[in-house]
Scaffold this motif. Structure first.
Motif, PDB file in Angstrom:
ATOM      1  N   VAL A   1      -3.147  55.317  53.873  1.00 13.28           N
ATOM      2  CA  VAL A   1      -3.524  53.888  53.272  1.00 13.28           C
ATOM      3  C   VAL A   1      -4.148  54.175  51.734  1.00 13.28           C
ATOM      4  CG1 VAL A   1      -5.072  51.932  53.524  1.00 13.28           C
ATOM      5  CG2 VAL A   1      -3.950  52.837  55.436  1.00 13.28           C
TER       6      VAL A   1
ATOM      7  N   LEU B   1       2.588  46.449  53.084  1.00 14.41           N
ATOM      8  CA  LEU B   1       1.908  46.212  54.345  1.00 14.41           C
ATOM      9  C   LEU B   1       2.529  46.771  55.375  1.00 14.41           C
ATOM     10  CD1 LEU B   1      -1.169  45.260  54.988  1.00 14.41           C
ATOM     11  CD2 LEU B   1       0.082  42.901  55.736  1.00 14.41           C
TER      12      LEU B   1
ATOM     13  N   ARG C   1      -4.296  51.132  49.377  1.00 15.71           N
ATOM     14  CA  ARG C   1      -4.377  50.077  48.412  1.00 15.71           C
ATOM     15  C   ARG C   1      -5.942  49.781  47.927  1.00 15.71           C
ATOM     16  NH1 ARG C   1      -6.085  44.824  49.817  1.00 15.71           N
ATOM     17  NH2 ARG C   1      -5.169  43.149  48.513  1.00 15.71           N
TER      18      ARG C   1
ATOM     19  N   VAL D   1      -0.620  50.693  49.728  1.00 11.98           N
ATOM     20  CA  VAL D   1      -0.225  50.651  50.964  1.00 11.98           C
ATOM     21  C   VAL D   1      -1.480  50.136  51.617  1.00 11.98           C
ATOM     22  CG1 VAL D   1       0.474  51.561  53.184  1.00 11.98           C
ATOM     23  CG2 VAL D   1       1.803  52.457  51.075  1.00 11.98           C
ATOM     24  N   GLY D   2      -1.206  49.163  52.380  1.00 11.08           N
ATOM     25  CA  GLY D   2      -2.287  48.640  53.340  1.00 11.08           C
ATOM     26  C   GLY D   2      -1.793  48.728  54.855  1.00 11.08           C
ATOM     27  N   ALA D   3      -2.494  48.809  55.944  1.00  9.94           N
ATOM     28  CA  ALA D   3      -2.053  48.900  57.215  1.00  9.94           C
ATOM     29  C   ALA D   3      -2.907  48.272  58.308  1.00  9.94           C
ATOM     30  CB  ALA D   3      -1.764  50.447  57.695  1.00  9.94           C
TER      31      ALA D   3
END
Lengths: 331, 331, 331, 331
Positions: free
Chosen positions: B131, B107, B133, B150-152
């Motif tokens: 991003v 994250l 995920r 990947v999250g953001a």
């Protein structure tokens, strides 16, 4: 005096009221060719500075003409009542500088860079203006009575367009043929206490090098042929100005503590100028003059003052808005 | 020593490398409990500082852990080749700090206020991240091999949300259950020469009071239970820091010119501290500690370093991007 | 009936009032389990729909609970007086749905994507809210009496964060522990005439698939344990909805012109469904269901309704604002 | 033919290639005065349409001149390789339309409204351009060889400025005196499949009523005295166009199913026009022609195509960029 010359070289202010204070700090009397009048209205002080001679223009470093300043330290706090009071006074002063028939067209230009928060004041004001020129031309019936033709543009800065802002404005004025131009810009002050608390209105136009960025533009009645009213609020102090002030104050503090008769006195005075320059250069490296000092909460401060100016300009432009309760058409 | 204490009180830096320099300027030798290693790679210098003892943590004012700094003064000029070099090195150093399996989730949190240009680095970086995920969960086939979840998020600052950023992050981590967190933030440096030229990567998390604004947050492995890598680039110097530096430099310059045996020497030294404080307070009124110094071209500088960090993080996260030529997936 | 089934498959509306209209268009009488009450207040109509049974929930395709709708077609024109009227009514209806003590905390969530103008309503409203939670915790004296703790966040959409919005909200609610949540979102209507003219307030929370984007989230008292009031204004109609309406209207027009006894009648009725599907698929290729229909002047429409909602929420949250003249603290 | 006239009245396209397709759908042969050449390059089709007679101009509803279209359906997916290919071809075609010496100045104008996502293409492209005019005038040494003077502006739309965009451009051109102008704008297509997949370059300038909004401007060599290259990508389809297509397709489907000899055939044909108009008016009320249809993921689509165009224009303008690997200076 040396100290003064140093100051004149380094300290920058876009406010006539500060230029006058600096000059009077030295000479301790009113500057010849400068007329000043001050009025307290509640928590607000209105100062009218009139620079009337070429000699005063030269000394002040400000063009001949009228500069009106509204000061209200309370604006730093979110005080909606005071904002309304200042906005209303601003409307009146703006009207007193413009001499317009009810149908005459005004063009408002928001100077500055919308990507740099403290330089975004002009574009932010333009965003909240009631733009009417096209409606009055195409469908006047939708507006009703009491509206003047107003156009507005935020052209961006030289680094974004590759074109001098003054060229863009001149081209626009030749096409649109407005009867007056209002130029809104973020200013640089000498004193931090002026930030976001002081509105300046001037009938002198915008002179080269003013504003937060280096806009190198000259927009005035001489260059574009119509009255140009410059409206601005300081949002930054140049880092060099603060550095200069700090070192001066420090030396004064040392000298004061040491006493006039101390052997330190002449030593410090003699070494001052060169050292100061070297120290400032070292500390401000590698940005030098291209640094600004601005409050961390710059976003909400700019938001608030942009609304104040936009509301005030809207009311000054359109009688239909002046007659309404304040705030109605601010947006 | 008095001078040091003054400095320690007023000068703020988020860079371990600067904290070390300040300390070593006084003691002239490596600080016990601090291991440092430096490597020059072309126009870039990589410094690895390891703070290994509680005592060193206390002295440095920086948490125990590893701090990697990439310095490249050339980044101030628009040098796309150097940007690529630093971005690639940044990717490597980031990977060296994270110890992740290929499917583990990361994250990325962009700290700071998107409405204040020098504080907008974190949100700007998040905007350019790849991003993945949700795609890997819902339609993994559209991505192919070589991508990690990947999250953001850019949650905004306390003044915007009314909620401590650390609370928001903690809540998010409990729900998303990432294996590691990368926190990107604009930093404050002591020296202007560091602005936009220095990348710091630390495995210590974010400690209260860091960053451009006052974010009062503590995000670290201790508080959220997963490794936290802090990534930052300085975009401002506190006005107080510059003021302190200026007055110190000025006094030193005067003392140096006067000579060690001059009667001025003890006078100045004795009056220094109190006067300095008073002068700074007067000049920085009414904003005091809430002032930042930042270059006028802050918009393009932040834009450039945001791209550098986003590109570097994208490459570190996804092997498929690392294997491509640089820049391909920066966006 | 076939025609109805077609409609039920293709037509989407987030408004309970429209779901009811569609159903009543077929059955010509009030739906069992649905209580409706209508009130005309000047140019505004207030409709209160209460879905009270699982059977009505199933038929309406809307969760059991209360839905209040304020309709004012005049909002499409810039009518500041009507905006004030609707905003005030909205405040009252919002208060009637919340049952809060004066010190209880409210979290406002602005759903949607700030980069897509018609989906930016939620984030735009959040931008104009008076956020007080941190001030009441840290410096309550600066606010005075009459303010409730309010926090606000616009978390972004799944495509930006990689995380379901409902997960972000749940995490946040567990940390902040508010007493109620207000979720603001742009809605999809069935009829274009509803765009920007209709405010819906519901105590049912947000159900999956609602809103302009596909947010797939469920935020309701059942999932997060506190009352959730959903507030929304339609800004788009799904292209599929309009396509469906158009083809249905066209066929009806043809059938009406041909007459009930015409041999065309059964032919058209028999071929309708399959052809319609094929035609819609062909014309809406390659975007299919992922198309929205929205007015060209969407920017000013969203700006106006965002101000209306923000002003109304601010007044509902803080008695100090309710007692002021409207508009005072809208910003 | 009735059907054609209906179409000609309602259907709007800014693409010459679509105007030609519509006309050819009727006459089934190449239109006199229109020369067309098609080339397949990998996943991309390049079509060159040359309208050479006043009669063809009248029939096509497009000004005489050259229109080059790059079509690549794959652009709808995030395909960076295809983006590069199209961008490179776009650079070549743009250069083939301009006939410029290496030092001649080009002004790029980004038309459209930055507040409405599908209309923001022009301003977004301008944001990513390498603007050099001021650098080449003030500090040419910082750039090196291989750069042409380029200026750029996004003036905003009539509703924002109150001034016709063409007036702003004319004023600017008179001041800056560029040798050529490139006008970038979001376009309206007839077919949804063209959205974000088709680049049109034309040497005819911009004609009134083009673009997403109603910009009413005429910018062409005749009006401003220098070559004007119009560059655009469709981002919307007018709702009226889709409505017209849908009803036409529906009627065709019914007629086809009924058979040429069915008694339905003449009935439907006779009632078509009036009913269609009434149905469309009813369904599209109260917005009528001021509705656009656009994909929900419009934000990322516009972002991608803006980068493609900006990169292609940068490479076309500056030989130093063309010689670099693609993408290097895109930003």
């Amino acid at each position: 005096m040396t100290a003064i010359n140093i100051k004149r070289r380094n300290i920058r202010t876009d406010l006539a009221i500060e230029a006058r204070e600096m000059l009077m700090g030295e000479v301790q009397e009113e500057i010849p060719g400068v007329q000043t009048q001050t009025e307290d209205i509640g928590e607000m002080t209105v100062t009218r500075v009139h620079i009337t001679t070429p000699d005063a223009e030269e000394k002040m470093g400000k063009k001949q003409g009228r500069y009106i300043t509204l000061e209200a330290p309370g604006l730093r706090q979110k005080n909606t009542e005071l904002q309304d009071t200042v906005s209303r006074q601003f409307t009146q002063e703006l009207l007193s500088m413009l001499d317009l028939g009810p149908e005459q067209t005004v063009l408002v230009v928001g100077l500055g860079n919308w990507n740099v928060t403290p330089d975004a004041l002009g574009p932010r004001v333009v965003k909240d203006l009631l733009v009417t020129r096209h409606i009055l031309e195409l469908q006047p019936e939708t507006l009703g009575e009491g509206f003047r033709p107003v156009g507005a543009i935020a052209p961006g800065v030289l680094g974004i367009t590759g074109v001098e802002t003054s060229e863009i404005i001149q081209g626009l004025v030749e096409k649109v043929k407005p009867d007056a131009l209002i130029a809104v810009d973020a200013l640089a002050a000498r004193n931090l206490s002026r930030l976001h608390t002081t509105v300046q209105i001037a009938d002198t136009g915008i002179t080269p090098g003013s504003g937060v960025g280096n806009k190198r533009m000259g927009i005035s009645q001489e260059t574009i042929g119509i009255p140009v009213i410059a409206v601005g609020i300081p949002t930054v102090v140049d880092a060099v100005t603060i550095a200069d002030d700090l070192t001066d104050h420090m030396m004064e503090a040392i000298m004061q503590e040491a006493g006039k008769d101390s052997p330190i006195y002449p030593v410090i005075q003699s070494i001052a100028e060169g050292d100061k320059r070297a120290v400032m250069q070292e500390v401000l490296e590698p940005y030098g003059g291209r640094l600004m000092v601005t409050p961390k909460e710059i976003d909400t401060l700019v938001e608030d003052i942009a609304r104040l100016l936009a509301g005030g300009i809207n009311a000054a432009m359109h009688p239909a808005i002046r007659s309404e309760e304040t705030g109605k058409y601010l947006h």
